[in-house]
Design an enzyme around this catalytic site. Structure first.
Site, short mmCIF file in Angstrom:
data_model
loop_
_atom_site.label_atom_id
_atom_site.label_comp_id
_atom_site.label_asym_id
_atom_site.label_seq_id
_atom_site.Cartn_x
_atom_site.Cartn_y
_atom_site.Cartn_z
N ASN A 123 21.04 -2.03 2.64
CA ASN A 123 20.15 -0.86 2.63
C ASN A 123 21.00 0.40 2.68
O ASN A 123 21.57 0.73 3.72
CB ASN A 123 19.21 -0.95 3.85
N TRP A 124 21.07 1.08 1.57
CA TRP A 124 21.92 2.28 1.50
C TRP A 124 21.28 3.49 2.20
O TRP A 124 21.92 4.53 2.34
CB TRP A 124 22.19 2.64 0.04
N LYS A 125 20.02 3.37 2.53
CA LYS A 125 19.29 4.50 3.15
C LYS A 125 19.44 5.73 2.25
O LYS A 125 19.41 5.57 1.03
CB LYS A 125 19.78 4.72 4.59
N HIS A 183 10.29 0.61 8.20
CA HIS A 183 11.61 0.73 8.84
C HIS A 183 11.48 1.72 10.00
O HIS A 183 10.74 2.70 9.91
CB HIS A 183 12.64 1.23 7.81
N GLU A 205 14.22 -5.54 13.88
CA GLU A 205 15.24 -4.50 13.97
C GLU A 205 15.13 -3.76 15.30
O GLU A 205 14.39 -2.77 15.41
CB GLU A 205 15.07 -3.51 12.81
N GLY A 229 22.50 1.14 13.59
CA GLY A 229 23.52 2.16 13.37
C GLY A 229 24.37 2.47 14.60
O GLY A 229 25.05 3.49 14.64
N SER A 235 23.31 -3.30 13.11
CA SER A 235 24.75 -3.43 13.29
C SER A 235 25.30 -4.79 12.86
O SER A 235 26.21 -5.33 13.50
CB SER A 235 25.14 -3.11 14.74
P1 PGA Z 1 22.81 -0.72 10.48
O1 PGA Z 1 21.36 -0.46 9.85
O2 PGA Z 1 23.36 -1.96 9.82
O3 PGA Z 1 23.61 0.51 10.14
O4 PGA Z 1 22.63 -0.91 11.93
C1 PGA Z 1 20.48 -1.55 9.75
C2 PGA Z 1 19.13 -1.11 9.28
O5 PGA Z 1 18.69 0.02 9.58
O6 PGA Z 1 18.45 -1.89 8.59
#
Ligand code: PGA
Length: 233
Positions: free
Chosen positions: A8-10, A96, A153, A159, A190
């Site tokens: 997921n590149w956001k 999300h 999540e 993050g 993470s």
């Molecule tokens: P992250 O993000 O791997 O940077 O923790 C995961 C997500 O938001 O799906």
């Protein structure tokens, strides 16, 4: 079922940066065994036109990070399922925690998104946490829940580098099972090339944010996920 590994590149990456990432990945295809893992990429909407043909050629799947809760029509700025219709999109992330937090999305809106996606033949990946699971279940009707993928999540793991323990993931998974039945279950928060293997022991796949941004790191993660020892880079 192959393990689903979703990058997921956001809201990251310009067109040029996306092209550079795709070039690295295209040169690494021989490292991946698509009979073991299904890599999925979720770029920003604006990158889809460039990313889609490359991803299709690689045999990967494409996801979007969100979709409008409204159908096609006068909803300025929204991206509806009809806008996505002719693109090879298999999955959509809905709910999300960043959408819930920064865009104030409600469980009802998220259920509408999931419903529209399913009607359009796109599988919703519904993201939930301890804080949102119960409300999300109440907003869904049962025919909806049976056709979704659930992604756990935990907020504190996203993050932060503080990935959840396997025990916590397993505990949440049994809660999800009792509420949603035997739907595919993913973990996100993470995940990196060092810890992905343990999550795949108990889940159907993982959602990867930060560790998907560098192509080399994502390839390493995919190699670990398929059970190989990646080369040290
Ligand atoms: P992250 O993000 O791997 O940077 O923790 C995961 C997500 O938001 O799906």
């Amino acid at each position: 079922m192959n393990k689903l590994i979703i990058g997921n590149w956001k809201a990251n990456k310009s067109l040029t940066q996306a092209q550079a990432w795709l070039a690295v990945v295209s040169n690494s295809v021989d490292k991946l065994d698509l009979t073991k893992v299904t890599p999925i990429l979720a770029p920003a909407f604006s990158l889809l036109g460039t990313v889609a043909p490359v991803i299709t050629k690689l045999g990967w799947r494409l996801a979007v990070q969100d979709v409008s809760p409204f159908p096609a029509g006068s909803y300025t700025g929204a991206v509806s399922v009809v806008n996505l219709q002719d693109l090879p999109i298999t999955y959509v992330l809905v709910g999300h925690s960043e959408r819930r937090q920064y865009f104030k999305e409600t469980p009802q809106e998220i259920a509408q998104k999931a419903e529209l996606a399913l009607e359009a033949g796109i599988t919703p990946i519904v993201c939930v946490s301890e804080q949102t699971l119960t409300a999300q279940v109440s907003a869904f009707n049962s025919s909806l829940t049976e056709r979704c993928i659930i992604a756990y999540e935990p907020l504190e793991a996203i993050g932060t580098g503080k990935n959840a323990s396997l025990e916590i993931v397993k505990e949440f998974q049994s809660k999800v099972k009792s509420l949603f039945g035997s739907v595919p279950f993913l973990y996100g928060g993470s995940v990196d090339e060092l810890n992905v293997g343990e999550y795949l022991l108990v889940t159907d796949g993982v959602l990867v944010g930060t560790a998907s941004l560098k192509a080399e790191q994502f390839i390493n993660l995919l190699q670990t996920a398929q059970g190989d020892q990646p080369a040290v880079t």
